[in-house]
Design an enzyme around this catalytic site. Structure first.
Site, PDB file in Angstrom:
ATOM      1  N   TYR A 274      12.682 -10.075   3.236  1.00 22.76           N
ATOM      2  CA  TYR A 274      13.354  -8.834   4.265  1.00 22.76           C
ATOM      3  C   TYR A 274      12.970  -9.017   5.714  1.00 22.76           C
ATOM      4  O   TYR A 274      13.082  -9.055   6.660  1.00 22.76           O
ATOM      5  CB  TYR A 274      12.607  -7.741   3.921  1.00 22.76           C
ATOM      6  N   ASP A 306      12.863 -15.163  -2.321  1.00 16.75           N
ATOM      7  CA  ASP A 306      13.623 -14.852  -2.500  1.00 16.75           C
ATOM      8  C   ASP A 306      14.897 -15.347  -2.757  1.00 16.75           C
ATOM      9  O   ASP A 306      15.189 -16.770  -2.705  1.00 16.75           O
ATOM     10  CB  ASP A 306      13.412 -13.474  -1.874  1.00 16.75           C
ATOM     11  N   ASP A 307      16.296 -14.394  -2.571  1.00 16.10           N
ATOM     12  CA  ASP A 307      17.964 -15.052  -2.128  1.00 16.10           C
ATOM     13  C   ASP A 307      17.473 -15.948  -1.078  1.00 16.10           C
ATOM     14  O   ASP A 307      16.782 -16.428  -0.384  1.00 16.10           O
ATOM     15  CB  ASP A 307      18.292 -13.884  -2.255  1.00 16.10           C
ATOM     16  N   ILE A 415      13.924 -10.519 -11.908  1.00 14.61           N
ATOM     17  CA  ILE A 415      15.190 -10.461 -12.526  1.00 14.61           C
ATOM     18  C   ILE A 415      16.075  -9.894 -11.402  1.00 14.61           C
ATOM     19  O   ILE A 415      15.260  -8.480 -11.871  1.00 14.61           O
ATOM     20  CB  ILE A 415      15.550 -11.079 -13.651  1.00 14.61           C
ATOM     21  N   ASP A 416      17.222  -9.834 -11.169  1.00 17.30           N
ATOM     22  CA  ASP A 416      18.448  -8.891  -9.860  1.00 17.30           C
ATOM     23  C   ASP A 416      19.375  -8.424 -10.045  1.00 17.30           C
ATOM     24  O   ASP A 416      19.886  -9.352 -11.139  1.00 17.30           O
ATOM     25  CB  ASP A 416      18.108  -9.679  -8.571  1.00 17.30           C
ATOM     26  N   CYS A 457      14.744  -5.373 -11.613  1.00 13.38           N
ATOM     27  CA  CYS A 457      15.429  -5.051  -9.381  1.00 13.38           C
ATOM     28  C   CYS A 457      16.622  -5.044 -10.406  1.00 13.38           C
ATOM     29  O   CYS A 457      17.596  -6.009 -11.021  1.00 13.38           O
ATOM     30  CB  CYS A 457      15.015  -5.967  -8.388  1.00 13.38           C
ATOM     31  N   ARG A 472      11.511  -2.511  -9.882  1.00 19.82           N
ATOM     32  CA  ARG A 472      11.456  -1.843  -8.966  1.00 19.82           C
ATOM     33  C   ARG A 472      12.481  -0.139  -9.858  1.00 19.82           C
ATOM     34  O   ARG A 472      12.738  -0.592 -10.488  1.00 19.82           O
ATOM     35  CB  ARG A 472      12.371  -2.454  -8.139  1.00 19.82           C
ATOM     36  N   ASP A 476      16.693  -0.868  -1.799  1.00 21.13           N
ATOM     37  CA  ASP A 476      16.054  -1.168  -0.654  1.00 21.13           C
ATOM     38  C   ASP A 476      15.554  -0.984   0.042  1.00 21.13           C
ATOM     39  O   ASP A 476      15.912  -0.091   0.974  1.00 21.13           O
ATOM     40  CB  ASP A 476      16.975  -2.534  -0.657  1.00 21.13           C
TER      41      ASP A 476
END
Length: 755
Positions: A274, A306-307, A415-416, A457, A472, A476
């Site tokens: 974020y 993260d990403d 894992i998204d 997620c 989650r 977001d």
């Protein structure tokens, strides 16, 4: 019914029934329908049926011939269940059908499962099985004006809340609660197994009335060979005057059925997303790590990348911003005493990835066999596709990926974007359902990482139970109240309260990150406090996601008040009737006593009045209780009935402790930790001989904090000391005093009173 027997089966020429002290299931042999009755024979549900949808015809239970019944008792994790099995036959095709009904001693309800055995000579195309549908929900009535239902979203990010029935069809995924707001009667419909079929609960309306309730298991057109059988997921019905209690009972049952797993310790850490979004780099990750080591050395455990570290979504290797590799990052994180986590979207790949270019046949396809475009993400510069988890080669690839990431030292796997793997599409193996294929994929991940932490997620909730440690449960977060696409505090707060019953039952809930930055933040301090209060009360994962070196000490002080995580979770008694829940309460207990921490919230755009009875919080109605406002640090009132807050402003919360009154001086609250005594005060002791109140602190503070105590007008404060040294104190009212200082762990605060 014999007092020693909690269940009974009765059989006659016309009916078969299974009953407990609270509720009865009654099968009408002639009509092929069933009803749920109360202990006096009154109807909760009547004229219910089950239904099997084949490719060419639909079979209702009313079409079937009754053959026989059988009963048995089974023990499931120390729970003794009474099972009734009805054997039926399809007269048109000689298929055998078994309808299993289970009663549980502590549950005012039943579970239902349908089994179809293909006795024909040809395969059957299976579309769906509905273990229960009815046009007669007698308990809650049919008048839409009185009805509201809880609509659960399919995946992590979907807004889930109480809704009025509107339009012709109203669909909830996995479970729902239908409530009559006039008499507060509730019926829960939910699936207590969800690993083989995707499930829904739907309500159809006609005019101003509820016309039909249907529970459905999707079989996705799979083929059932001659001699083979298929079994629906187990569907549960619970009748209750307390809808939230019914929901927790259902969640507990599902957790037992699906062998749910929880985190050994609620995750507390930092996530890169974020602030850096898709542009993190090695040095920035490590600079945040170094800062967290200095500022939160004991309470933060995880550093999660993260990403943005990868070459492309689908190609999970480090890019040029991580020149020394992902294993180097782990080594540096561990040097500072933390553990390393990593993000992937393991079931998708972009058009730019080598994985997609080299293996286009590994992806879900259109009817013409070309890969099916799932969506377009501007952050990834184009379209992306979903892997076909029914393909054994894909499963091998997933296992190899996660074994590799684990070998690098990562112990936490976020894992998204998982739900994309359940898209309707052409698959390699069309003999298994979408849910079964999805389960293959997440089981492959679990097999590869062992007992390491998996956070789901963007995930379909039901099929993940028993695989993910954490989940989650909302959209977001953002540095905004509510963005056009749903992100931000508003929807996160709603979902955290409405899905609270899942916490510590199906997994550890992840409400999403706390953002406290003072710059580039549209959130007011009230909105930051509101979201912080929701996260803290939830007992779920606690992750920061700012550039921590830039956060002001004032905002870090706010974070101090939420750590360590108190792992038990709050519940929202108005979450099944209020689309914007306003009440979220947490029962708290330690050696100093039992009390409640209560959050009151206004998520709307106009001032509201909020009222809550002590009994609704599990407290003794009629007994005196003290209320203290945590954020404002002030004594509110002594009450014996309930709490009323008038004109609570939009986007504002109140965080109260509510403690039973005592006939002596006692601890009232602290400003150290939001629980106001559970994680910051180790013990409370009153000495009647010396009139001394002794409190032992168990949390060191970074700033001066207040400890508040209450005493009746019969007492006066004579002296306050810390570790034997006299300390100044403040008297806030005739009955409230406090001491303020920067406390150390094991500090002993002694307050001497005189009568």
């Amino acid at each position: 019914m014999d007092s020693k027997e909690w269940s009974r089966v009765d059989v006659s020429e016309k009916k078969v029934s299974l009953s407990t002290e609270d509720i009865a299931f009654e099968w009408d042999i002639q009509s092929g329908s069933f009803s749920l009755l109360d202990s006096k024979g009154g109807e909760y549900l009547k004229d219910c049926q089950f239904q099997i949808c084949l490719g060419v015809r639909t079979i209702n239970s009313s079409d079937l011939k009754y053959v026989s019944m059988d009963t048995l008792a089974i023990t499931n994790k120390n729970q003794v269940d009474k099972v009734l099995i009805l054997s039926l036959q399809d007269p048109k095709a000689s298929h055998d059908i078994r309808f299993k009904v289970i009663a549980m001693k502590e549950l005012a309800g039943f579970t239902f499962t349908v089994q179809l055995i293909n006795k024909g000579q040809q395969p059957l195309k299976l579309e769906s099985i509905s273990p229960l549908w009815t046009k007669s929900p007698i308990l809650i009535g049919e008048d839409l004006e009185n009805l509201i239902y809880f609509q659960n979203g399919f995946h992590s990010w979907e807004l889930s809340r109480a809704q009025p029935l509107k339009g012709e069809s109203n669909i909830s995924h996995f479970y729902s609660v239908l409530t009559n707001e006039v008499d507060n009667s509730n019926i829960l419909f939910g699936f207590s197994t969800m690993d083989r079929q995707l499930t829904t609960v739907s309500y159809e309306t006609e005019g101003e009335q509820l016309d039909r309730v249907t529970t459905t298991c999707a079989l996705d057109g799979i083929s059932l060979a001659p001699g083979k059988s298929v079994v629906s997921e187990e569907m549960t019905v619970i009748i209750s005057a307390d809808g939230v209690k019914a929901l927790t009972q259902y969640a507990d049952l599902t957790a037992r059925r699906m062998d749910a797993i929880l985190c050994d310790e609620v995750p507390a850490g930092w996530c890169s997303w974020y602030f850096y979004y898709t542009m993190p780099d090695e040095e920035e990750i490590l600079e945040n790590t170094r800062f967290l080591h200095k500022r939160f050395p004991e309470s933060v455990k995880w550093i999660q990348l993260d990403d943005g570290y990868q070459k492309a979504v689908g190609d999970w290797e480090s890019n040029d911003r991580f020149p020394r590799g992902l294993d180097y990052l782990v080594e540096e994180i561990e040097k500072k005493g933390f553990k390393a986590g990593i993000w992937t979207a393991p079931f998708i790949a972009t058009e730019h990835s080598e994985l997609f270019k080299e293996h286009p046949d590994w992806f879900l396809a259109e009817e013409g066999d070309e890969p099916k475009v799932i969506d377009n993400n501007p952050l990834w510069l184009g379209e992306y596709y979903a892997l076909d988890l029914s393909n054994p080669e894909v499963i091998k690839h997933i296992k190899s990926l996660f074994k590799h990431l684990k070998s690098l030292g990562y112990e936490y796997f976020k894992i998204d974007f998982l739900y994309h793997a359940t898209e309707e599409a052409k698959r390699f193996d069309e003999s298994i359902t979408r849910a079964e294929a999805f389960r293959n994929g997440i089981e492959a991940i679990r097999d590869s990482v062992g007992n390491d932490l998996i956070l789901g997620c963007g995930a379909p909730l039901g099929p993940c139970i028993g695989i993910t440690d954490a989940m989650r449960i909302g959209t977001d977060i953002a540095t905004s109240w509510r963005l056009d696409w749903g992100g931000g505090v508003y929807e996160c707060a709603v979902n955290t309260m409405t899905r609270a019953p899942l916490h510590n039952r199906w997994w550890t809930n992840d409400p999403d990150c706390l953002l406290v930055r003072q710059e580039d933040n549209e959130l007011t301090l009230d909105e930051v406090r509101l979201w912080a209060s929701v996260i803290a009360l939830s007992g779920g994962a606690f992750l920061l996601s700012d550039r921590m070196m830039e956060v002001s000490e004032e905002r870090l002080w706010l974070v101090d008040k939420l750590l360590p995580v108190y792992p038990e979770g709050a519940l929202s008694p108005d979450s099944l009737t209020n689309p914007e829940p306003s009440i979220f309460f947490l029962p708290v207990e330690n050696e100093t006593g039992e009390w409640v921490v209560l959050g009151l919230f206004n998520l709307g755009e106009e001032p509201i009045d909020v009222e809550v009875k002590l009994a609704d919080l599990g407290l003794d109605q009629g007994e005196s209780h003290h209320i203290f406002d945590f954020w404002d640090e002030k004594y509110v009132d002594e009450v014996n009935d309930g709490i009323v807050v008038s004109d609570l402003e939009p986007h504002v919360c109140k965080l109260y402790s509510i403690r039973p009154a005592k006939d002596r001086p006692c601890l009232l609250s602290t400003s150290i930790h939001f629980t106001q005594g559970a994680c910051d005060i180790q013990s409370e002791r009153w000495d009647e001989g010396s009139n001394e109140l002794t409190l032992v602190v168990c949390k060191a503070t970074n700033h001066p904090e207040g400890i508040y105590f209450y005493f009746s007008e019969a007492w006066n404060i004579q002296q306050v000391s810390v570790n034997g040294e006299i300390h100044t104190h403040k008297k806030h009212s005739p009955n409230v005093g406090s001491i303020r200082k920067r406390f150390k762990e094991d500090d002993e605060v002694k307050v001497v009173f005189s009568e």
